[in-house]
Design a protein around this motif. Structure first.
Motif: not given
Ligand SMILES: [Zn+2]
Ligand SMILES: [Zn+2]
Length: 350
Positions: A10-12, A39-41, A62-63, A81-82
């Motif tokens: 899940a993203v965002h 997960l992408l916070f 993986l976060v 991101f990144q």
């Protein structure tokens, strides 16, 4: 068919680091319970959780951590991101988008065509900076935006009780804009949950949490297809691999509430050389391809689109179709009448 390793995430996601109500560990636990693998916070403006070392594997999940930027009017939301350094507020969207890319980051336009007709107290925050050529991806589906858009004074209690019922389909406008952009350059399509578990006062003095994380994590998912599975034990390598694969567009969006999308595949094979191409790949104009799909059992039918026009319709578990010239080719799959899966495109450049 090339063997690929599928990971679902899940993203965002927002937390207490900005305007979400969830604490990191609890949110990660909720995602683990929902069967997610990454997960992408993206909390508003802050990279504090990243600086605190919260990226990487947490019991197998993986976060990755970025942040969400916006302009002085609250519009033009961009997920970054990144990046390692925070960006200061007060610059315009053209500039912050450029800056994210210059810093080596991945710039994702969030909820590009948010509209909100029914409830003036919650204004919409669309993307308006379409002259930017720097962003590399965009949300084609955003759970929170769609939920809010469908909210009216008459249905808000019903939607509050049935938060996933509100997620019906991305807008035509978004999909067409996305296809048009991809004719020129790669813009990866993402599905975002935009999870906050906000405590809104939804009716008079009653404060309620709008779809808790647990619910959000059972709606719009990103399915990412890896050549090699990211390995636990090396957080940095796994994150680099996740972002690289996402940046390539080897991914599709699916609504978990509608069904199980694992196993969906869309790829192409060169007619002359039998070379295999995956979602996100871009080929020169002379290319002739045969497109292939594998549809999981929950799909009842799927269509192949070329530049937003339907050119082929499939009902069986497998299907194929020969390319008909330059264009942006992608697949939409449905379960009965519900929107279910949106592939990233394979593009034959003009
Ligand atoms: Zn936003
Ligand atoms: Zn957000």
């Amino acid at each position: 068919m090339q063997r690929l390793y599928e990971k679902v995430g899940a993203v965002h996601i927002h937390t207490v680091f900005s305007d979400g109500s969830g604490h990191y560990d609890q949110v990660i636990q909720d995602a683990t319970d929902a069967g997610l693998e990454f997960l992408l916070f993206s909390d508003h403006w802050t990279l504090k959780p990243k600086q605190q070392g919260r990226e990487g594997f947490h019991n197998g999940i993986l976060v990755g951590i970025g942040c969400e930027l916006n302009d002085s009017k609250g519009r033009n939301h961009l997920l970054a991101f990144q990046i390692d350094e925070e960006i200061k507020a007060g610059i315009d969207p053209l500039e912050y988008t450029k800056k994210v890319v210059e810093m080596g980051g991945w710039a994702v336009v969030a909820h590009p065509d948010e509209r909100r007709d029914a409830l003036p107290e919650f204004p919409a925050y669309p993307w308006t900076t379409w002259d930017s050529e720097d962003f590399q991806a965009m949300e084609i589906w955003n759970h929170l935006s769609e939920w809010m858009e469908r909210l009216t004074n008459r249905n808000k209690y019903w939607l509050y009780i049935n938060p996933r019922r509100s997620v019906i389909t991305p807008t035509e406008w978004t999909l067409k804009t996305w296809d048009r952009l991809n004719l020129k350059r790669r813009v990866v399509g993402l599905g975002g949950v935009d999870a906050h578990a906000h405590h809104y006062s939804i009716w008079r003095n009653v404060n309620a949490s709008i779809f808790p994380y647990k619910i959000a994590f059972r709606s719009i998912h990103m399915h990412v297809l890896f050549d090699e599975p990211p390995e636990e034990g090396n957080d940095d390598a796994a994150l680099t691999q996740l972002f690289q694969t996402l940046r390539q567009g080897r991914a599709f969006v699916a609504n978990r509430y509608v069904g199980q999308a694992r196993g969906f595949r869309f790829w192409a094979e060169g007619v002359e050389d039998s070379k295999i191409y995956q979602m996100g790949d871009r080929l020169p104009a002379v290319s002739q391809l045969t497109f292939h799909v594998n549809l999981p059992p929950d799909v009842t039918h799927a269509v192949l689109l070329k530049d937003s026009q339907q050119i082929c319709h499939w009902k069986d578990a497998e299907g194929s179709f020969r390319s008909i010239g330059s264009g942006v080719y992608r697949v939409e799959a449905r379960r009965r009448r519900r929107a279910f899966i949106f592939s990233n495109p394979i593009v034959i450049e003009p």
